[in-house]
Design a protein around this motif. Structure first.
Motif, mmCIF file in Angstrom:
data_model
loop_
_atom_site.group_PDB
_atom_site.id
_atom_site.type_symbol
_atom_site.label_atom_id
_atom_site.label_comp_id
_atom_site.label_asym_id
_atom_site.label_seq_id
_atom_site.Cartn_x
_atom_site.Cartn_y
_atom_site.Cartn_z
ATOM 1 N N ILE A 174 0.054 1.611 -7.027
ATOM 2 C CA ILE A 174 -0.077 3.029 -6.668
ATOM 3 C C ILE A 174 -0.150 3.866 -7.939
ATOM 4 N N LYS A 192 1.087 4.624 5.136
ATOM 5 C CA LYS A 192 0.582 5.917 4.657
ATOM 6 C C LYS A 192 1.053 6.144 3.228
ATOM 7 N N GLY A 193 0.455 7.119 2.590
ATOM 8 C CA GLY A 193 0.800 7.418 1.212
ATOM 9 C C GLY A 193 2.092 8.197 1.082
ATOM 10 N N LEU A 194 2.492 8.419 -0.134
ATOM 11 C CA LEU A 194 3.711 9.153 -0.425
ATOM 12 C C LEU A 194 3.478 10.652 -0.312
ATOM 13 N N GLN A 199 4.451 -1.882 -6.181
ATOM 14 C CA GLN A 199 5.403 -1.920 -5.068
ATOM 15 C C GLN A 199 5.296 -3.249 -4.352
ATOM 16 N N PHE A 201 1.034 -4.275 -4.356
ATOM 17 C CA PHE A 201 0.493 -2.969 -3.998
ATOM 18 C C PHE A 201 0.647 -2.076 -5.222
ATOM 19 N N PHE A 227 11.756 5.811 -9.378
ATOM 20 C CA PHE A 227 12.145 5.821 -7.974
ATOM 21 C C PHE A 227 13.491 5.156 -7.744
ATOM 22 N N TYR A 243 2.306 2.575 -10.705
ATOM 23 C CA TYR A 243 3.451 1.915 -10.108
ATOM 24 C C TYR A 243 3.007 0.624 -9.418
ATOM 25 N N LEU A 246 9.110 1.590 -5.463
ATOM 26 C CA LEU A 246 8.055 1.610 -6.470
ATOM 27 C C LEU A 246 8.670 1.390 -7.851
ATOM 28 N N PHE A 252 0.470 8.154 -13.794
ATOM 29 C CA PHE A 252 1.480 7.106 -13.725
ATOM 30 C C PHE A 252 0.964 5.957 -12.863
ATOM 31 N N PHE A 307 0.283 11.491 -5.310
ATOM 32 C CA PHE A 307 0.037 10.063 -5.253
ATOM 33 C C PHE A 307 -1.290 9.714 -4.596
ATOM 34 N N GLY A 308 -1.885 8.647 -5.101
ATOM 35 C CA GLY A 308 -3.004 8.040 -4.411
ATOM 36 C C GLY A 308 -2.476 7.210 -3.248
ATOM 37 N N ASP A 309 -3.379 6.698 -2.457
ATOM 38 C CA ASP A 309 -2.982 5.925 -1.278
ATOM 39 C C ASP A 309 -2.702 4.459 -1.584
ATOM 40 N N PHE A 338 12.417 8.302 -0.575
ATOM 41 C CA PHE A 338 12.688 7.964 -1.959
ATOM 42 C C PHE A 338 13.164 9.186 -2.727
#
Lengths: 117, 107
Positions: free
Chosen positions: A93, B42-44, A38, A91, B97, A36, A44, A34, A108-110, B90
């Protein structure tokens, strides 16, 4: 386990250029990925869903010719922002989901911060 | 497609007091529901996910969520807030989301 690597983490480029973002699942096979977007201080927004070996499904309002998605293998998906302009700055993601029964979570990636000058 | 609504954009609690973050979903079939947390820069991170096996779901860091079909809700709770819980939360339904809830924890 379930690590997703996204690269690059940050990119700045001139208006009109194309930018490719990679998303890799490092230790599992991602049957679905997926993408996204943001915006600052917002949630997102799902752009598209891609299954390995098939065309991506884009959400309403997302230009598929602008945001090219390729999911050629079970561990790699790419997002190419074509002819990027300042309004594409955001951003981005990615996330990946593996095989399995029931509710499989996304990993998720960063994220990639894209800035178009 | 399913949609989720997070009822509060911002929740502020004192350290040591309970946390309640609200989420309602809309779906005519068995929903796919998750809670994720995003700390600054930071990431999710996955907190928990709903499975049809249980209506009360336990997640990481002491968080829980209760699925109530009659109320179409999947609220996130924690008995006692910690300073490190301050983040954006979230609710996710069918990969989409909610708007997010920013949790502030006061000393």
């Amino acid at each position: 386990g379930a690590v997703v690597s996204q690269h690059p983490s940050w990119v700045i480029c001139k208006s009109g250029t194309s930018v490719k973002i990679e998303c890799r699942s490092l230790d599992f096979q991602a049957t679905t990925m997926f993408w996204y977007r943001q915006f600052p201080k917002q949630s997102l927004m799902l752009m598209a869903t891609s299954n390995e070996g098939s065309k991506a499904t884009y959400e309403q309002g997302v230009e598929k010719d602008k945001f090219l998605i390729n999911h050629a293998s079970l561990t790699l998906s790419t997002l190419t922002v074509t002819s990027a302009h300042p309004e594409d700055s955001s951003f981005y993601i990615c996330s990946a989901r593996g095989r399995g029964y029931g509710n499989q979570p996304q990993h998720f990636g960063d994220g990639t911060r894209l800035s178009i000058l | 497609a399913q949609s989720v609504t997070q009822l509060d954009s911002h929740v502020s609690v004192s350290e040591g007091t309970p946390v309640l973050l609200r989420c309602n979903y809309s779906s005519s079939y068995s929903p796919s529901l998750f809670w994720y947390v995003q700390h600054p820069n930071k990431g999710l991170q996955l907190l928990l996910k709903y499975t049809s096996a249980a209506t009360l779901v336990k997640g990481i860091n002491g968080f829980e969520a209760e699925f109530k079909k009659s109320e179409t809700s999947f609220h996130l709770t924690k008995p006692s807030a910690h300073m490190s819980d301050a983040a954006e939360y979230f609710c996710v339904g069918d990969m989409r989301f909610g708007a997010g809830t920013r949790l502030t924890v006061k000393p």
